[in-house]
Motif scaffolding. Structure first.
Motif, PDB file in Angstrom:
ATOM      1  N   TRP A 108       0.954  -0.633   0.208  1.00  0.00           N
ATOM      2  CA  TRP A 108       0.205  -0.043   0.038  1.00  0.00           C
ATOM      3  C   TRP A 108       1.103   0.976   0.116  1.00  0.00           C
ATOM      4  CZ3 TRP A 108       0.561   3.258   3.689  1.00  0.00           C
ATOM      5  CH2 TRP A 108       1.298   2.401   5.265  1.00  0.00           C
ATOM      6  N   ASN A 109       2.256   1.324   0.435  1.00  0.00           N
ATOM      7  CA  ASN A 109       2.633   2.154   0.298  1.00  0.00           C
ATOM      8  C   ASN A 109       4.231   2.587  -0.266  1.00  0.00           C
ATOM      9  OD1 ASN A 109       4.412   0.703   1.911  1.00  0.00           O
ATOM     10  ND2 ASN A 109       5.361   1.438   3.462  1.00  0.00           N
ATOM     11  N   GLY A 110       3.674   1.156  -1.550  1.00  0.00           N
ATOM     12  CA  GLY A 110       4.926   0.747  -3.019  1.00  0.00           C
ATOM     13  C   GLY A 110       3.906   1.665  -3.926  1.00  0.00           C
ATOM     14  N   VAL A 111       4.089  -0.455  -4.630  1.00  0.00           N
ATOM     15  CA  VAL A 111       3.571  -0.523  -6.628  1.00  0.00           C
ATOM     16  C   VAL A 111       2.458  -1.497  -5.982  1.00  0.00           C
ATOM     17  CG1 VAL A 111       4.385  -1.160  -8.438  1.00  0.00           C
ATOM     18  CG2 VAL A 111       6.132   0.110  -7.133  1.00  0.00           C
ATOM     19  N   MET A 112       1.440  -1.416  -6.138  1.00  0.00           N
ATOM     20  CA  MET A 112       0.346  -2.287  -6.599  1.00  0.00           C
ATOM     21  C   MET A 112       0.707  -2.650  -8.119  1.00  0.00           C
ATOM     22  SD  MET A 112      -1.974   0.091  -4.056  1.00  0.00           S
ATOM     23  CE  MET A 112      -1.621   1.071  -3.226  1.00  0.00           C
ATOM     24  N   TYR A 113       0.661  -3.631  -8.303  1.00  0.00           N
ATOM     25  CA  TYR A 113       0.358  -4.543 -10.006  1.00  0.00           C
ATOM     26  C   TYR A 113      -1.460  -4.655  -9.833  1.00  0.00           C
ATOM     27  CZ  TYR A 113       4.645  -4.337  -9.315  1.00  0.00           C
ATOM     28  OH  TYR A 113       6.380  -3.667  -9.438  1.00  0.00           O
ATOM     29  N   ALA A 114      -1.717  -4.252 -10.942  1.00  0.00           N
ATOM     30  CA  ALA A 114      -2.835  -5.228 -11.364  1.00  0.00           C
ATOM     31  C   ALA A 114      -3.448  -6.034 -12.364  1.00  0.00           C
ATOM     32  CB  ALA A 114      -4.380  -3.891 -11.969  1.00  0.00           C
ATOM     33  N   LYS A 115      -4.401  -7.012 -12.473  1.00  0.00           N
ATOM     34  CA  LYS A 115      -4.142  -8.101 -12.613  1.00  0.00           C
ATOM     35  C   LYS A 115      -6.376  -7.968 -13.228  1.00  0.00           C
ATOM     36  CE  LYS A 115      -1.017 -11.232 -10.911  1.00  0.00           C
ATOM     37  NZ  LYS A 115      -1.076 -12.287 -10.529  1.00  0.00           N
ATOM     38  N   TYR A 116      -6.126  -7.692 -14.807  1.00  0.00           N
ATOM     39  CA  TYR A 116      -7.796  -7.697 -15.282  1.00  0.00           C
ATOM     40  C   TYR A 116      -8.124  -8.784 -16.048  1.00  0.00           C
ATOM     41  CZ  TYR A 116      -6.897  -2.613 -14.813  1.00  0.00           C
ATOM     42  OH  TYR A 116      -6.341  -1.500 -14.313  1.00  0.00           O
ATOM     43  N   THR A 117      -9.488  -8.874 -15.884  1.00  0.00           N
ATOM     44  CA  THR A 117     -10.425 -10.500 -16.718  1.00  0.00           C
ATOM     45  C   THR A 117      -9.680 -11.023 -18.056  1.00  0.00           C
ATOM     46  OG1 THR A 117     -11.888  -9.541 -16.521  1.00  0.00           O
ATOM     47  CG2 THR A 117     -11.665 -10.913 -14.913  1.00  0.00           C
ATOM     48  N   THR A 118      -9.294  -9.651 -18.528  1.00  0.00           N
ATOM     49  CA  THR A 118      -8.540  -9.295 -19.982  1.00  0.00           C
ATOM     50  C   THR A 118      -7.744 -10.035 -20.640  1.00  0.00           C
ATOM     51  OG1 THR A 118      -8.309  -7.760 -19.377  1.00  0.00           O
ATOM     52  CG2 THR A 118     -10.478  -7.552 -20.410  1.00  0.00           C
ATOM     53  N   GLY A 119      -6.871 -10.068 -19.392  1.00  0.00           N
ATOM     54  CA  GLY A 119      -5.317 -11.030 -19.298  1.00  0.00           C
ATOM     55  C   GLY A 119      -4.685  -9.619 -18.817  1.00  0.00           C
ATOM     56  N   GLU A 120      -5.125  -8.657 -18.454  1.00  0.00           N
ATOM     57  CA  GLU A 120      -4.117  -7.411 -19.436  1.00  0.00           C
ATOM     58  C   GLU A 120      -2.832  -7.724 -17.297  1.00  0.00           C
ATOM     59  OE1 GLU A 120      -3.820  -2.954 -19.823  1.00  0.00           O
ATOM     60  OE2 GLU A 120      -5.638  -2.952 -20.184  1.00  0.00           O
ATOM     61  N   ASN A 121      -2.340  -6.950 -17.556  1.00  0.00           N
ATOM     62  CA  ASN A 121      -1.466  -6.745 -16.377  1.00  0.00           C
ATOM     63  C   ASN A 121      -0.542  -5.208 -16.200  1.00  0.00           C
ATOM     64  OD1 ASN A 121      -2.319  -9.383 -15.497  1.00  0.00           O
ATOM     65  ND2 ASN A 121       0.131 -10.306 -15.454  1.00  0.00           N
ATOM     66  N   ALA A 122      -0.784  -4.712 -14.992  1.00  0.00           N
ATOM     67  CA  ALA A 122      -0.120  -3.422 -15.176  1.00  0.00           C
ATOM     68  C   ALA A 122      -0.152  -2.596 -14.657  1.00  0.00           C
ATOM     69  CB  ALA A 122      -1.442  -2.761 -15.673  1.00  0.00           C
ATOM     70  N   VAL A 123       0.753  -1.932 -13.758  1.00  0.00           N
ATOM     71  CA  VAL A 123       1.105  -1.220 -12.715  1.00  0.00           C
ATOM     72  C   VAL A 123      -0.335  -0.358 -12.253  1.00  0.00           C
ATOM     73  CG1 VAL A 123       2.974   0.936 -11.398  1.00  0.00           C
ATOM     74  CG2 VAL A 123       3.629  -1.850 -13.013  1.00  0.00           C
ATOM     75  N   PHE A 124      -0.912  -1.078 -10.931  1.00  0.00           N
ATOM     76  CA  PHE A 124      -2.444   0.049 -11.096  1.00  0.00           C
ATOM     77  C   PHE A 124      -1.985   1.676 -10.454  1.00  0.00           C
ATOM     78  CE2 PHE A 124      -4.958   0.981  -7.561  1.00  0.00           C
ATOM     79  CZ  PHE A 124      -6.649   1.146  -8.607  1.00  0.00           C
ATOM     80  N   ILE A 125      -0.684   1.392  -9.455  1.00  0.00           N
ATOM     81  CA  ILE A 125      -0.274   2.465  -8.395  1.00  0.00           C
ATOM     82  C   ILE A 125       0.792   2.679  -8.293  1.00  0.00           C
ATOM     83  CG2 ILE A 125      -0.576   2.249  -6.207  1.00  0.00           C
ATOM     84  CD1 ILE A 125      -2.416   5.379  -7.186  1.00  0.00           C
ATOM     85  N   ASP A 126       2.010   3.832  -8.573  1.00  0.00           N
ATOM     86  CA  ASP A 126       2.955   2.957  -7.261  1.00  0.00           C
ATOM     87  C   ASP A 126       3.324   4.800  -6.653  1.00  0.00           C
ATOM     88  OD1 ASP A 126       6.327   3.907  -6.820  1.00  0.00           O
ATOM     89  OD2 ASP A 126       6.492   3.292  -8.935  1.00  0.00           O
ATOM     90  N   THR A 127       3.244   4.364  -5.847  1.00  0.00           N
ATOM     91  CA  THR A 127       2.699   5.678  -4.640  1.00  0.00           C
ATOM     92  C   THR A 127       4.120   6.372  -4.256  1.00  0.00           C
ATOM     93  OG1 THR A 127       3.395   4.479  -2.589  1.00  0.00           O
ATOM     94  CG2 THR A 127       0.640   4.468  -2.842  1.00  0.00           C
ATOM     95  N   LYS A 128       5.084   5.695  -4.629  1.00  0.00           N
ATOM     96  CA  LYS A 128       6.644   6.369  -4.480  1.00  0.00           C
ATOM     97  C   LYS A 128       7.115   7.797  -5.767  1.00  0.00           C
ATOM     98  CE  LYS A 128       7.745   3.174  -1.370  1.00  0.00           C
ATOM     99  NZ  LYS A 128       7.691   3.304   0.193  1.00  0.00           N
ATOM    100  N   LYS A 129       6.203   7.243  -6.530  1.00  0.00           N
ATOM    101  CA  LYS A 129       6.009   8.222  -7.350  1.00  0.00           C
ATOM    102  C   LYS A 129       5.355   9.554  -7.397  1.00  0.00           C
ATOM    103  CE  LYS A 129       8.431   4.905 -10.829  1.00  0.00           C
ATOM    104  NZ  LYS A 129       8.556   4.777 -12.295  1.00  0.00           N
ATOM    105  N   MET A 130       4.358   9.833  -6.119  1.00  0.00           N
ATOM    106  CA  MET A 130       2.753  10.300  -6.787  1.00  0.00           C
ATOM    107  C   MET A 130       3.960  11.712  -5.849  1.00  0.00           C
ATOM    108  SD  MET A 130      -0.128   7.654  -5.747  1.00  0.00           S
ATOM    109  CE  MET A 130      -1.221   9.170  -5.461  1.00  0.00           C
TER     110      MET A 130
END
Length: 172
Positions: A108-130
Motif C-alpha cells: 500500500w505504500n509502494g507499487v500495486m499491480y493490477a490483473k484484469y480478467t481480460t488477461g492484461e497485467n499493469a502497474v495499478f499505482i506506484d505511490t513512491k512516484k506520486m
C-alpha cells in the motif's frame, strides 16, 4: 504483545465531476516493534534497538451507490517469521457481479499491480512516484470546536513538547 486500534469509522470521497460518492471503511492500526537482535516481538516506546511502526491490517470496502461499483480490500499484517510489511490485496467488482473484473496486489505504500480478467497485467499505482500534496486546512480559529485539529490541539501541542502527562490530561 501488541497494541491495536480498531476503527469503526466510515469515510466519504466525492468525485465532483461525476457527482459520485464513495463510502469507505478503514483498516485497523497495530503498534509494532521487533527486537531484531533476539527475533522477539516487543512493543516498547523507548527501545534503542528498533523503531516502532504502525501496521495496517484487516478488511475494508469502497462502495458507490450511484454506479454500483465496489471493492474489497485486505491489508495483510506481517507474519511473525518472514513475510513482508505493508502488503495489500484487493478485488474490484462491477455492479451486480459476483466475480471481480480486476485483482490488485502489492504494497500500500509502494507499487500495486493490477490483473484484469481480460488477461492484461499493469502497474495499478506506484505511490513512491506520486507527488506529495500539501493539505489545505482552515485556521484553528475558523474551525468548530469538534473539528479534529481544534479538538486535539492541546494534545498535539503537549506531545510536541514531550509532556505526556499534560497530553493525557488534555484528552479528558
Amino acid at each position: 504483545f501488541k497494541i491495536c486500534f480498531y476503527f469503526s469509522l466510515l469515510g466519504c470521497v466525492t468525485c465532483l465531476d461525476y457527482d459520485e460518492h464513495y463510502i469507505l471503511t478503514f483498516p485497523n492500526g497495530y503498534g509494532r516493534q521487533v527486537n531484531a537482535a533476539f527475533g522477539v516481538f516487543i512493543f516498547n516506546a523507548v527501545s534503542i534497538l528498533t523503531v516502532p511502526w504502525i501496521e495496517l491490517g484487516g478488511e475494508c470496502s469502497i462502495n458507490c451507490s450511484k454506479t454500483g461499483y465496489n471493492a474489497s480490500i485486505i491489508f495483510h499484517t506481517k507474519p511473525f517469521y518472514g513475510g513482508k510489511k505493508h502488503r495489500i490485496t484487493a478485488e474490484i467488482f462491477s455492479p451486480n457481479d459476483k466475480k471481480p473484473f480486476c485483482s490488485i496486489e502489492g504494497e500500500w505504500n509502494g507499487v500495486m499491480y493490477a490483473k484484469y480478467t481480460t488477461g492484461e497485467n499493469a502497474v495499478f499505482i506506484d505511490t513512491k512516484k506520486m507527488p506529495t500534496i500539501k493539505k489545505k486546512v482552515r485556521k484553528l480559529e475558523d474551525q468548530d470546536d469538534f473539528e479534529s485539529r481544534c479538538l486535539w490541539k492541546d494534545v498535539t501541542y503537549n506531545l510536541k513538547i514531550r509532556d505526556i502527562d499534560a497530553a493525557t490530561a488534555a484528552k479528558h
